[in-house]
Each structure stands twice: as structure tokens, then as C-alpha cells.
Enzyme design. Structure first.
Site, PDB file in Angstrom:
ATOM      1  N   ASP A   1       6.454   0.927   6.751  1.00 23.25           N
ATOM      2  CA  ASP A   1       5.088   0.438   6.561  1.00 23.25           C
ATOM      3  C   ASP A   1       4.358   1.453   5.673  1.00 23.25           C
ATOM      4  O   ASP A   1       3.853   2.446   6.160  1.00 23.25           O
ATOM      5  CB  ASP A   1       4.407   0.320   7.924  1.00 23.25           C
ATOM      6  CG  ASP A   1       2.967  -0.166   7.847  1.00 23.25           C
ATOM      7  OD1 ASP A   1       2.519  -0.573   6.763  1.00 23.25           O
ATOM      8  OD2 ASP A   1       2.279  -0.107   8.889  1.00 23.25           O
TER       9      ASP A   1
ATOM     10  N   HIS B   1       0.830  -1.217   0.000  1.00 24.42           N
ATOM     11  CA  HIS B   1       0.000   0.000   0.000  1.00 24.42           C
ATOM     12  C   HIS B   1       0.856   1.255   0.000  1.00 24.42           C
ATOM     13  O   HIS B   1       1.984   1.264   0.510  1.00 24.42           O
ATOM     14  CB  HIS B   1      -0.998  -0.004   1.163  1.00 24.42           C
ATOM     15  CG  HIS B   1      -0.404  -0.009   2.535  1.00 24.42           C
ATOM     16  ND1 HIS B   1      -0.004   1.139   3.181  1.00 24.42           N
ATOM     17  CD2 HIS B   1      -0.160  -1.031   3.405  1.00 24.42           C
ATOM     18  CE1 HIS B   1       0.447   0.830   4.386  1.00 24.42           C
ATOM     19  NE2 HIS B   1       0.378  -0.478   4.548  1.00 24.42           N
TER      20      HIS B   1
ATOM     21  N   ASP C   1       0.035   4.396   1.292  1.00 26.76           N
ATOM     22  CA  ASP C   1      -0.123   5.388   2.355  1.00 26.76           C
ATOM     23  C   ASP C   1       0.643   5.018   3.616  1.00 26.76           C
ATOM     24  O   ASP C   1       0.998   3.860   3.839  1.00 26.76           O
ATOM     25  CB  ASP C   1      -1.601   5.595   2.686  1.00 26.76           C
ATOM     26  CG  ASP C   1      -2.304   4.309   3.118  1.00 26.76           C
ATOM     27  OD1 ASP C   1      -1.961   3.227   2.588  1.00 26.76           O
ATOM     28  OD2 ASP C   1      -3.190   4.377   3.989  1.00 26.76           O
TER      29      ASP C   1
ATOM     30  N   GLU D   1      -4.897   2.230   2.597  1.00 26.81           N
ATOM     31  CA  GLU D   1      -5.015   0.948   3.297  1.00 26.81           C
ATOM     32  C   GLU D   1      -5.113   1.148   4.800  1.00 26.81           C
ATOM     33  O   GLU D   1      -5.828   0.395   5.488  1.00 26.81           O
ATOM     34  CB  GLU D   1      -3.794   0.076   2.972  1.00 26.81           C
ATOM     35  CG  GLU D   1      -3.858  -1.355   3.521  1.00 26.81           C
ATOM     36  CD  GLU D   1      -3.321  -1.503   4.943  1.00 26.81           C
ATOM     37  OE1 GLU D   1      -3.530  -2.557   5.559  1.00 26.81           O
ATOM     38  OE2 GLU D   1      -2.696  -0.543   5.442  1.00 26.81           O
ATOM     39  N   GLU D   2      -4.405   2.150   5.314  1.00 31.00           N
ATOM     40  CA  GLU D   2      -4.361   2.344   6.759  1.00 31.00           C
ATOM     41  C   GLU D   2      -5.720   2.727   7.334  1.00 31.00           C
ATOM     42  O   GLU D   2      -5.954   2.574   8.529  1.00 31.00           O
ATOM     43  CB  GLU D   2      -3.324   3.407   7.126  1.00 31.00           C
ATOM     44  CG  GLU D   2      -1.875   3.041   6.784  1.00 31.00           C
ATOM     45  CD  GLU D   2      -1.320   1.931   7.674  1.00 31.00           C
ATOM     46  OE1 GLU D   2      -2.063   1.418   8.532  1.00 31.00           O
ATOM     47  OE2 GLU D   2      -0.142   1.568   7.505  1.00 31.00           O
TER      48      GLU D   2
ATOM     49  N   HIS E   1       3.835   2.225  13.031  1.00 24.55           N
ATOM     50  CA  HIS E   1       2.855   3.166  13.586  1.00 24.55           C
ATOM     51  C   HIS E   1       3.415   3.922  14.783  1.00 24.55           C
ATOM     52  O   HIS E   1       2.690   4.275  15.706  1.00 24.55           O
ATOM     53  CB  HIS E   1       1.547   2.456  13.968  1.00 24.55           C
ATOM     54  CG  HIS E   1       0.803   1.903  12.794  1.00 24.55           C
ATOM     55  ND1 HIS E   1      -0.558   1.683  12.802  1.00 24.55           N
ATOM     56  CD2 HIS E   1       1.224   1.516  11.563  1.00 24.55           C
ATOM     57  CE1 HIS E   1      -0.940   1.188  11.625  1.00 24.55           C
ATOM     58  NE2 HIS E   1       0.130   1.076  10.868  1.00 24.55           N
TER      59      HIS E   1
ATOM     60  N   ASP F   1       3.255  -6.742   4.017  1.00 32.58           N
ATOM     61  CA  ASP F   1       2.701  -5.711   4.909  1.00 32.58           C
ATOM     62  C   ASP F   1       2.503  -6.204   6.341  1.00 32.58           C
ATOM     63  O   ASP F   1       1.384  -6.166   6.856  1.00 32.58           O
ATOM     64  CB  ASP F   1       1.365  -5.201   4.351  1.00 32.58           C
ATOM     65  CG  ASP F   1       0.807  -4.025   5.137  1.00 32.58           C
ATOM     66  OD1 ASP F   1       1.575  -3.343   5.825  1.00 32.58           O
ATOM     67  OD2 ASP F   1      -0.422  -3.791   5.056  1.00 32.58           O
TER      68      ASP F   1
END
Length: 374
Positions: A110, A79, A81, A143-144, A348, A167
Site C-alpha cells: 500500500d 500514491h 507514501d 495520501e495517507e 497498515h 489503492d
């Protein structure tokens, strides 16, 4: 085969783009151009218009080389984003090969590590003229935010029935074969306001009713595969007014979709019982963000990955995850996949990191998967 300097440069370039969810235009343009230069047929869908974003999902195809046409195609996905804080991301390459941000933002491994690995693998097979089956690539937007972007994709375009989604955190060699249904909910208790000092009996205390319901509900692990969490409670306006409104939000996760729905029904029942005979009213809504999947360890998509890890001398370990990914909607549309650990750690957070060696490893695994003859 893997050109480490090229791989590192690609990763650093990808990280340099500001690409929050629904704001991936610049990284999307870079990826489209790079994929075209690598010989893939590239298209971008209209997901941006549907989700209020700046970029759609990228879908690209590389035809099989001569002699490999009979092998079924494989899909590779990542992904575009990153989570916040992400504006102005900068890579710091440390002497030991560890790569971090400057500490003020996430790194963006990520999922930039995945994008870099897939681009490097495609570069290797093209430069070295390696035989390969038909390769499909899907780089998703947003995606997030619970896989919003891929949810708008036309899955009929994908020919592959097997996929590798790059991922997940952890050492390269790990893979998730199971992930949950994720359901969020919002429950509003409508009571009645009154002066708390003069006529409290005239009011209907929305917060007290909500608290009663929450007290009866178990949070945390409900069984071996299901969790529930009451995340927020808000209500009331003044200390001298019986609160007429209380809003409760939360989520449920389960490896069993049926169990997730049963937990949601239990949640609704608790609130219905709490308002019974009180005169209060309820509004209850829920959203199913992703559906649970379980890929059997005997499936070819797993066995192929295990064989590649053995070839690379990398320890392979399979596990479940309580997080969602684009593999959830892919599975829902009949594509069987696993989620590969992809050179990302402490995701994150502003302490997120990767390493040159882990980037090299996931790139090498991706090359071998693309070129596998089984």
C-alpha cells in the site's frame, strides 16, 4: 505480456525507498525518471512547498496511438507514501510467491503495488507496441494523511473524466464504487480551576461537562451509512485541582455528506447543552478531509472494469468502503472513478503481504484498461 521478473524487481525497488508521508523525495525521483524512460511527458507540481513535504504530485501523459485518438483519455492513479513503521523496509519473497516485510516494518504494498502495476502496464504497451488511448498518470504525495498531497493538485490539468485508482485491500478483481465523507473534530471545554479540597464549589469541572456530553451521544453506527467515534478525551492537571480544561477529539464518516454534517451538528448540540448554565465555554472545530462519492454500477468506468476482469478470467465484485482515497477528491472535481483492489493485504500493519500472482493480475488488468477500445 507481463514480465514477472521485471514486475517483481520494480516492486522490490519501490519498497526499498523510505517514503513516509511528506518524505517521498527518493521514490518520486525514481518514478519520474522511469516514466520519462517509458516515453511519458512528466511534471512535478509544487505541493511539497504547500504541505511541508519533500516531493510534489507527479503528473504524466502518454499520447494515444494512431487510430485511438478519438477515445476519451483515462487516468490511472496511485500514491507514493506509506504508513509507519516504514524506515528500512525489506521484501521477503517466500517459496509460495507470497511477499512480506521482515516483520519489523510495513511491507509498503500500500501503495507500491499500484505504482509497480502501472509502471509494468506502461512497459508492456510500449514494448509490445499495443494500441492505446491517451493515458494520464497521477502519483500523489501524502495520501495517507487524508489525501493532503492531491488536495494541492491543479485538477484543471487532467483531461480524463474517468479514473482508476489502484489503492484498496482485498483480492484483485474487487473494486470500491462508494466511499464516505470523513470529518474529524476537536472540542475544548473551558471550565475554571479551584482547589478540589478547600473550595471545589468555586470550580467549573471541564471533564464532568465533557463526560455529560459524550454520554448523550451515540457512538458506532448511527444509521446504515454513518458512524461516529469519540476517539480521545484529555484534561486536568492534578488530582487536587478541579480541571479547567478538557479536550475531546473524534471523527464522523458517512456515505452521505449531508448525514455527516447532521451528525456533526448533533455533536455540537450535545456539548452546547452540557455547558448551558455551567459558566463553561466551548471551542469547537472540525475538518472535512474528503467528501463522499458513489459511482453508479452502470457507469462506463465500472462496465469497462467488469469486461476486463471477464477477459482475464478474474472474478469481479463491487463494494463500498468506509475508507477514503484519492478517488474522493477526484470525484469532487468531476472525475468519475473506482478504486481497484491492488495486491495488498493486512495493510497498515507489519503483517502486510502481497503475492507475485496478485501483482501479475493487477498489472494485466491495468494493461487491458489502458488498451480498452470502449
Amino acid at each position: 505480456m507481463i514480465q514477472t521478473e521485471r514486475l517483481l524487481q520494480t516492486f522490490c525497488t519501490l519498497v526499498s525507498f523510505d517514503s513516509p508521508s511528506c518524505g517521498e523525495r527518493k521514490i518520486c525521483d525514481y518514478l519520474k525518471e522511469t516514466l520519462k524512460q517509458l516515453g511519458l511527458a512528466v511534471t512535478e507540481d509544487d505541493a511539497a512547498e504547500k504541505i511541508g513535504g519533500t516531493a510534489g504530485n507527479i503528473y504524466a501523459v502518454l499520447p494515444a496511438t494512431q487510430g485511438m485518438e478519438s477515445l476519451p483519455p483515462l487516468l490511472f492513479s496511485g500514491h507514493m507514501d506509506t504508513v509507519e513503521p516504514s524506515h528500512g523496509k525489506q521484501t521477503v519473497v517466500h517459496p509460495d510467491g507470497t511477499i512480506t516485510s521482515n516483520g519489523e516494518t510495513v511491507l509498503g504494498a500500500d501503495d507500491c503495488a499500484a505504482l509497480a502495476a502501472i509502471l509494468e502496464a506502461l512497459s508492456v504497451i510500449q514494448a509490445d507496441q499495443l494500441p492505446h488511448r491517451m493515458i494520464e498518470v497521477l502519483f500523489s504525495a501524502a495520501e495517507e494523511s487524508y489525501c493532503t498531497g492531491i488536495g494541492m493538485f491543479d485538477f484543471n490539468r487532467i483531461q480524463a473524466k474517468e479514473a482508476y485508482i489502484l489503492d484498496i485491500s482485498g483480492p484483485v478483481g474487487g473494486a470500491a464504487t462508494q466511499a464516505p465523507t470523513i470529518l474529524s473534530f476537536r472540542i475544548t471545554v473551558h471550565g475554571r480551576a479551584s482547589h478540589a479540597g478547600f473550595v471545589p464549589e468555586a470550580g467549573i469541572h471541564a471533564i464532568a461537562i465533557a463526560a455529560t456530553a459524550v454520554h448523550t451521544l451515540k457512538n458506532g453506527w448511527l444509521d446504515e451509512q454513518t458512524t461516529r467515534n469519540i476517539g480521545t478525551i484529555s484534561g486536568g492537571s492534578q488530582t487536587n485541582i478541579v480541571p479547567e480544561l478538557c479536550v475531546v477529539t473524534g471523527e464522523i464518516r458517512s456515505f452521505s455528506h449531508a448525514s455527516a454534517m447532521a451528525a456533526w451538528e448533533e455533536t455540537q448540540t450535545a456539548f452546547r447543552d452540557a455547558v448551558a448554565q455551567s459558566g463553561a465555554e466551548l471551542d469547537m472545530t472540525h475538518t472535512i478531509h474528503v467528501h463522499a462519492y458513489h459511482t453508479p454500477e452502470t457507469h462506463p468506468v465500472v462496465k469497462r472494469f467488469e469486461a476486463v476482469c471477464r477477459k482475464q478470467g478474474i472474478s469481479c465484485f463491487l463494494r463500498s468502503t468506509m475508507g477514503g482515497s484519492d478517488n474522493n477528491p477526484l470525484s469532487e472535481h468531476g472525475i468519475t472513478g473506482i478504486v481497484l483492489a491492488t495486491a495488498m493485504n493486512n495493510s497498515h500493519s507489519c503483517t502486510e503481504y502481497t503475492s507475485i500472482e496478485e501483482l501479475r493480475r493487477i498489472s494485466a488488468i491495468t494493461v487491458d484498461l489502458m488498451c480498452a477500445e470502449v
